[in-house]
Design a protein around this motif. Sequence first.
Motif, mmCIF file in Angstrom:
data_model
loop_
_atom_site.group_PDB
_atom_site.id
_atom_site.type_symbol
_atom_site.label_atom_id
_atom_site.label_comp_id
_atom_site.label_asym_id
_atom_site.label_seq_id
_atom_site.Cartn_x
_atom_site.Cartn_y
_atom_site.Cartn_z
ATOM 1 N N SER A 69 0.826 -1.217 0.000
ATOM 2 C CA SER A 69 0.000 0.000 0.000
ATOM 3 C C SER A 69 0.859 1.265 0.000
ATOM 4 N N HIS A 70 2.162 1.079 0.128
ATOM 5 C CA HIS A 70 3.079 2.225 0.197
ATOM 6 C C HIS A 70 2.609 3.227 1.251
ATOM 7 N N ALA A 71 2.299 2.704 2.414
ATOM 8 C CA ALA A 71 1.823 3.563 3.498
ATOM 9 C C ALA A 71 2.523 3.161 4.787
ATOM 10 N N PHE A 72 2.702 4.126 5.655
ATOM 11 C CA PHE A 72 3.263 3.781 6.958
ATOM 12 C C PHE A 72 2.805 4.784 8.002
ATOM 13 N N ALA A 73 2.953 4.418 9.259
ATOM 14 C CA ALA A 73 2.554 5.297 10.357
ATOM 15 C C ALA A 73 3.461 5.037 11.547
ATOM 16 N N ILE A 74 3.637 6.067 12.348
ATOM 17 C CA ILE A 74 4.393 5.941 13.594
ATOM 18 C C ILE A 74 3.422 6.273 14.715
ATOM 19 N N LEU A 75 3.304 5.368 15.638
ATOM 20 C CA LEU A 75 2.255 5.506 16.653
ATOM 21 C C LEU A 75 2.829 5.269 18.046
ATOM 22 N N GLY A 76 2.699 6.276 18.904
ATOM 23 C CA GLY A 76 3.175 6.131 20.275
ATOM 24 C C GLY A 76 2.010 5.867 21.221
ATOM 25 N N ASP A 77 2.242 5.078 22.259
ATOM 26 C CA ASP A 77 1.196 4.815 23.254
ATOM 27 C C ASP A 77 0.884 6.101 24.021
ATOM 28 N N ARG A 78 -0.136 6.053 24.851
ATOM 29 C CA ARG A 78 -0.637 7.297 25.449
ATOM 30 C C ARG A 78 0.373 7.981 26.369
ATOM 31 N N GLY A 79 1.274 7.213 26.995
ATOM 32 C CA GLY A 79 2.283 7.818 27.868
ATOM 33 C C GLY A 79 3.171 8.778 27.087
ATOM 34 N N ILE A 80 3.414 8.439 25.837
ATOM 35 C CA ILE A 80 4.240 9.281 24.968
ATOM 36 C C ILE A 80 3.379 10.373 24.336
ATOM 37 N N HIS A 81 2.229 9.966 23.857
ATOM 38 C CA HIS A 81 1.344 10.911 23.177
ATOM 39 C C HIS A 81 0.951 12.079 24.086
ATOM 40 N N GLU A 82 0.685 11.764 25.367
ATOM 41 C CA GLU A 82 0.291 12.810 26.329
ATOM 42 C C GLU A 82 1.382 13.866 26.485
ATOM 43 N N LYS A 83 2.626 13.423 26.408
ATOM 44 C CA LYS A 83 3.734 14.360 26.623
ATOM 45 C C LYS A 83 4.122 15.124 25.370
ATOM 46 N N VAL A 84 4.083 14.482 24.236
ATOM 47 C CA VAL A 84 4.683 15.118 23.061
ATOM 48 C C VAL A 84 3.740 15.329 21.868
#
Length: 141
Positions: A69-84
């Motif tokens: 699909s020529h697609a990608f994503a970078i996903l952080g869990d909520r501990g990371i997402h909440e901070k940054v």
Amino acid sequence: MVTLDKQAKDEISRAIARAEARTSGEIRVHLKRRCGADTLSQAIKDFEKLGMHRTKDHSGVLIFIALESHAFAILGDRGIHEKVGAAFWDETRDIMRDHFRNGRLKEGILAGVESAGRKLQAFFPRQASDRDELSNTVTED
Ligand code: CA
Ligand code: CA
């Protein structure tokens, strides 16, 4: 079909181990054949399927790549997402995209892992009690 051989996957695993030596974040690379139009939704599903939401400090980071699909994503869990927040990953995403556009799959992933580790280090330094909570092995389905 575009994919990575065992040697390339091992190389990525070692890059993950190196990155995790600097940060409490747990980085994982997951390869998929295809995904639908909503790459992020699929990444979130696989994040849970891989048990990545179960780290102690919610510090899991998934680099999700749908090869055909020529697609990608970078996903952080909520501990990371909440901070940054999501913009935190823009630089890493751009580095990876440049490689992928030029057909350098492995190099793009290696650079992404390296960039993610470097960025995480500033906000989530490795702790003395740190252990390897999620396998560094590249997964594929
Ligand atoms: Ca760890
Ligand atoms: Ca790990």
